[in-house]
Scaffold this motif. Structure first.
Motif, PDB file in Angstrom:
ATOM      1  N   PRO A 231       0.619  -1.170   0.081  1.00  5.63           N
ATOM      2  CA  PRO A 231      -0.061   0.111   0.097  1.00  5.63           C
ATOM      3  C   PRO A 231       0.601   1.276  -0.178  1.00  5.63           C
ATOM      4  O   PRO A 231       2.037   1.363   0.222  1.00  5.63           O
ATOM      5  CB  PRO A 231      -0.863  -0.060   1.251  1.00  5.63           C
ATOM      6  N   MET A 232       0.217   2.247  -0.411  1.00  6.94           N
ATOM      7  CA  MET A 232       0.691   3.548  -0.248  1.00  6.94           C
ATOM      8  C   MET A 232      -0.086   4.363   0.857  1.00  6.94           C
ATOM      9  O   MET A 232      -1.279   4.734   0.948  1.00  6.94           O
ATOM     10  CB  MET A 232       0.667   4.412  -1.682  1.00  6.94           C
ATOM     11  N   ILE A 233       0.605   4.974   1.896  1.00  6.13           N
ATOM     12  CA  ILE A 233      -0.187   5.841   2.909  1.00  6.13           C
ATOM     13  C   ILE A 233       0.437   7.296   2.739  1.00  6.13           C
ATOM     14  O   ILE A 233       1.534   7.663   2.584  1.00  6.13           O
ATOM     15  CB  ILE A 233       0.482   5.184   4.232  1.00  6.13           C
ATOM     16  N   ILE A 234      -0.728   8.172   2.737  1.00 11.45           N
ATOM     17  CA  ILE A 234      -0.294   9.543   2.704  1.00 11.45           C
ATOM     18  C   ILE A 234      -0.567  10.156   4.085  1.00 11.45           C
ATOM     19  O   ILE A 234      -1.885  10.164   4.470  1.00 11.45           O
ATOM     20  CB  ILE A 234      -1.197   9.972   1.769  1.00 11.45           C
ATOM     21  N   PHE A 235       0.265  10.586   4.742  1.00 10.19           N
ATOM     22  CA  PHE A 235       0.131  11.225   6.013  1.00 10.19           C
ATOM     23  C   PHE A 235      -0.185  12.644   5.858  1.00 10.19           C
ATOM     24  O   PHE A 235       0.519  13.357   5.042  1.00 10.19           O
ATOM     25  CB  PHE A 235       1.426  10.985   6.943  1.00 10.19           C
ATOM     26  N   PRO A 236      -1.037  13.136   6.885  1.00 14.19           N
ATOM     27  CA  PRO A 236      -1.275  14.815   6.685  1.00 14.19           C
ATOM     28  C   PRO A 236      -0.247  15.633   7.596  1.00 14.19           C
ATOM     29  O   PRO A 236      -0.415  16.082   8.396  1.00 14.19           O
ATOM     30  CB  PRO A 236      -2.616  14.933   7.499  1.00 14.19           C
ATOM     31  N   ARG A 237       1.064  15.507   6.987  1.00 16.29           N
ATOM     32  CA  ARG A 237       2.124  16.307   7.369  1.00 16.29           C
ATOM     33  C   ARG A 237       2.878  16.959   6.304  1.00 16.29           C
ATOM     34  O   ARG A 237       2.633  16.594   5.184  1.00 16.29           O
ATOM     35  CB  ARG A 237       3.142  15.325   8.048  1.00 16.29           C
ATOM     36  N   VAL A 238       3.855  17.975   6.662  1.00 13.54           N
ATOM     37  CA  VAL A 238       4.437  18.613   5.549  1.00 13.54           C
ATOM     38  C   VAL A 238       5.796  17.789   5.285  1.00 13.54           C
ATOM     39  O   VAL A 238       5.976  17.672   4.177  1.00 13.54           O
ATOM     40  CB  VAL A 238       4.820  20.136   6.044  1.00 13.54           C
ATOM     41  N   ARG A 239       6.510  17.185   6.413  1.00 16.43           N
ATOM     42  CA  ARG A 239       7.653  16.565   6.140  1.00 16.43           C
ATOM     43  C   ARG A 239       7.421  15.079   6.782  1.00 16.43           C
ATOM     44  O   ARG A 239       6.728  14.740   7.495  1.00 16.43           O
ATOM     45  CB  ARG A 239       8.801  17.257   7.134  1.00 16.43           C
ATOM     46  N   MET A 240       8.039  14.256   5.785  1.00 18.30           N
ATOM     47  CA  MET A 240       8.175  12.972   6.501  1.00 18.30           C
ATOM     48  C   MET A 240       9.238  12.425   7.404  1.00 18.30           C
ATOM     49  O   MET A 240      10.276  13.312   7.326  1.00 18.30           O
ATOM     50  CB  MET A 240       8.697  12.085   5.233  1.00 18.30           C
ATOM     51  N   LYS A 241       8.713  11.632   8.331  1.00 18.71           N
ATOM     52  CA  LYS A 241       9.624  11.196   9.732  1.00 18.71           C
ATOM     53  C   LYS A 241       9.795   9.875   9.479  1.00 18.71           C
ATOM     54  O   LYS A 241       8.758   8.871   8.800  1.00 18.71           O
ATOM     55  CB  LYS A 241       8.900  11.743  10.856  1.00 18.71           C
ATOM     56  N   PRO A 242      10.753   9.414   9.702  1.00 16.62           N
ATOM     57  CA  PRO A 242      10.984   7.935   9.844  1.00 16.62           C
ATOM     58  C   PRO A 242      10.278   7.114  10.309  1.00 16.62           C
ATOM     59  O   PRO A 242       9.628   5.795  10.002  1.00 16.62           O
ATOM     60  CB  PRO A 242      12.540   7.759  10.063  1.00 16.62           C
ATOM     61  N   HIS A 243       9.640   7.518  11.811  1.00 15.56           N
ATOM     62  CA  HIS A 243       8.927   6.729  12.362  1.00 15.56           C
ATOM     63  C   HIS A 243       7.349   6.526  11.923  1.00 15.56           C
ATOM     64  O   HIS A 243       6.835   5.643  12.558  1.00 15.56           O
ATOM     65  CB  HIS A 243       8.653   7.399  14.021  1.00 15.56           C
ATOM     66  N   PHE A 244       6.984   7.266  10.849  1.00 10.27           N
ATOM     67  CA  PHE A 244       5.694   7.062  10.311  1.00 10.27           C
ATOM     68  C   PHE A 244       5.698   5.769   9.735  1.00 10.27           C
ATOM     69  O   PHE A 244       4.488   5.072   9.735  1.00 10.27           O
ATOM     70  CB  PHE A 244       5.471   8.014   9.064  1.00 10.27           C
ATOM     71  N   LYS A 245       6.805   5.091   9.246  1.00  9.59           N
ATOM     72  CA  LYS A 245       6.679   3.863   8.567  1.00  9.59           C
ATOM     73  C   LYS A 245       6.737   2.703   9.659  1.00  9.59           C
ATOM     74  O   LYS A 245       6.620   1.173   9.098  1.00  9.59           O
ATOM     75  CB  LYS A 245       7.957   3.583   7.630  1.00  9.59           C
ATOM     76  N   LEU A 246       6.684   3.004  10.962  1.00 11.58           N
ATOM     77  CA  LEU A 246       6.760   1.807  11.830  1.00 11.58           C
ATOM     78  C   LEU A 246       5.306   1.133  11.907  1.00 11.58           C
ATOM     79  O   LEU A 246       4.592   1.587  11.772  1.00 11.58           O
ATOM     80  CB  LEU A 246       7.120   2.420  13.301  1.00 11.58           C
ATOM     81  N   GLY A 247       5.728  -0.178  11.671  1.00 10.13           N
ATOM     82  CA  GLY A 247       4.368  -0.873  11.619  1.00 10.13           C
ATOM     83  C   GLY A 247       3.661  -1.074  10.172  1.00 10.13           C
ATOM     84  O   GLY A 247       2.819  -2.096  10.271  1.00 10.13           O
ATOM     85  N   ALA A 248       4.288  -0.629   9.374  1.00  7.36           N
ATOM     86  CA  ALA A 248       3.536  -0.622   7.965  1.00  7.36           C
ATOM     87  C   ALA A 248       3.915  -1.836   7.302  1.00  7.36           C
ATOM     88  O   ALA A 248       4.879  -2.427   7.698  1.00  7.36           O
ATOM     89  CB  ALA A 248       3.918   0.471   7.200  1.00  7.36           C
TER      90      ALA A 248
END
Length: 321
Positions: free
Chosen positions: A233-250
């Motif tokens: 999947p592709m996940i779009i987070f409502p943020r301006v900058r990407m953070k490494p911890h966003f991918k945890l558990g994906a």
């Protein structure tokens, strides 16, 4: 009267078909009441009353609960059922409270004697359960359906979609492993659970119109083929900058991106399309059929001015559904 009534006598245990044949024989003069009752194993007194229309409450082979009668007649209940189904079909299904209030208002406006509660102005739970049981209705959890999707789902749109799909499939003969479907779903931090509505028992899909989303929204782009294989999947987070911890558990190989709105954008869909090509290996010698809706972010992607991306390699079937 208990909700789950258990019969304690053998009254009205006669067979309806047998009673119908007995009535026919008596009215045609083939035999008398006693002979017909013995021949078809039905009560003589009941047979006599039905032949003479002496029972004011039940005619023919209909059965009832003695002196206890339903609040509404068969025709009146049929109108209620038709209204319930109509509202369900328009994605405005009635809740239990709505159905009970409707029954009270219907009885009051038509001067029908009823035992409903005048303080709450609603029919009772027992009436509702009996009514739903008589007419094959059940409580279902509806799917949240947007107004735009509801308007687009009509006979003409559906027919056009399948005509186009059939023509492409007949021409290209795609195997199930090369037919993919993609769609987005919104995941909110505040997940609201819709109330159950009254719908026809066994119906495959039940919908309910909803208002705008609430809470923080992230978008997940899901794609799979007819053989059951999923594209990461592709996940779009409502943020301006990407953070490494966003991918945890994906899931492994998930494509995680950010956008201030958290919604799909044209350039993000272009990124997902590259992601799709990578994991499906779609090339000229191994094409794929991608089925997607007609959202503008899917159909109005930026052009590749360098001409490196040849979109004609891949057939995309877009519809407004």
């Amino acid at each position: 009267m208990p909700r789950n009534y258990v019969r304690k006598t053998n009254r009205q245990s006669w067979d309806k078909d047998s009673m119908l044949k007995a009535i026919a024989d008596v009215k045609e003069g083939k035999c008398g009441y006693l002979s017909a009752a013995k021949k078809y194993d039905v009560p003589k007194s009941t047979l006599e009353h039905r032949c003479k229309d002496g029972n004011k409450l039940f005619q023919g082979t209909s059965k009832g609960l003695g002196s206890r009668q339903t609040t509404f007649t068969i025709d009146q209940e049929a109108k209620l059922v038709a209204y319930v189904k109509s509202m369900d079909g328009m994605l405005y299904g009635l809740t239990t409270t709505g159905l009970r209030s409707l029954a009270y208002q219907y009885a009051e406006s038509n001067d029908i004697h009823h035992p409903f509660n005048h303080e709450s102005k609603q029919a009772g739970w027992d009436w509702m359960r009996s009514f739903m049981s008589r007419h094959n209705l059940s409580l279902r959890s509806p799917e949240a359906t947007s107004e735009a999707r509801a308007r687009g789902f009509n006979r003409q749109s559906v027919s056009s979609f399948f005509d186009l799909l059939e023509s492409i499939q007949d021409a290209k003969k795609f195997p199930t492993s090369r037919i993919f479907n993609v769609d987005e779903t919104g995941v909110t931090t505040v997940q609201a659970k819709t109330s159950k509505v009254v719908s026809l028992r066994g119906k495959k899909q039940v919908g309910s119109l909803t208002s705008a989303e609430r809470g923080t929204l992230s978008t997940a782009v899901m794609c799979m083929n007819a053989a059951g294989m999923f594209v990461p999947p592709m996940i779009i987070f409502p943020r301006v900058r990407m953070k490494p911890h966003f991918k945890l558990g994906a899931p492994p190989d998930s494509l995680c991106v950010t956008h201030p709105s958290g919604w799909m954008q044209s350039h993000l869909f272009e990124m997902w399309f590259d992601h799709f090509l990578k994991h499906t290996g779609s090339i000229l010698s191994n094409p794929a059929l991608l089925i997607l809706d007609g959202h503008k972010t899917h159909t109005k992607y930026p052009c590749d001015t360098k001409g490196k991306r040849q979109w004609s390699y891949h057939i995309m079937l877009a519809t407004t559904l």
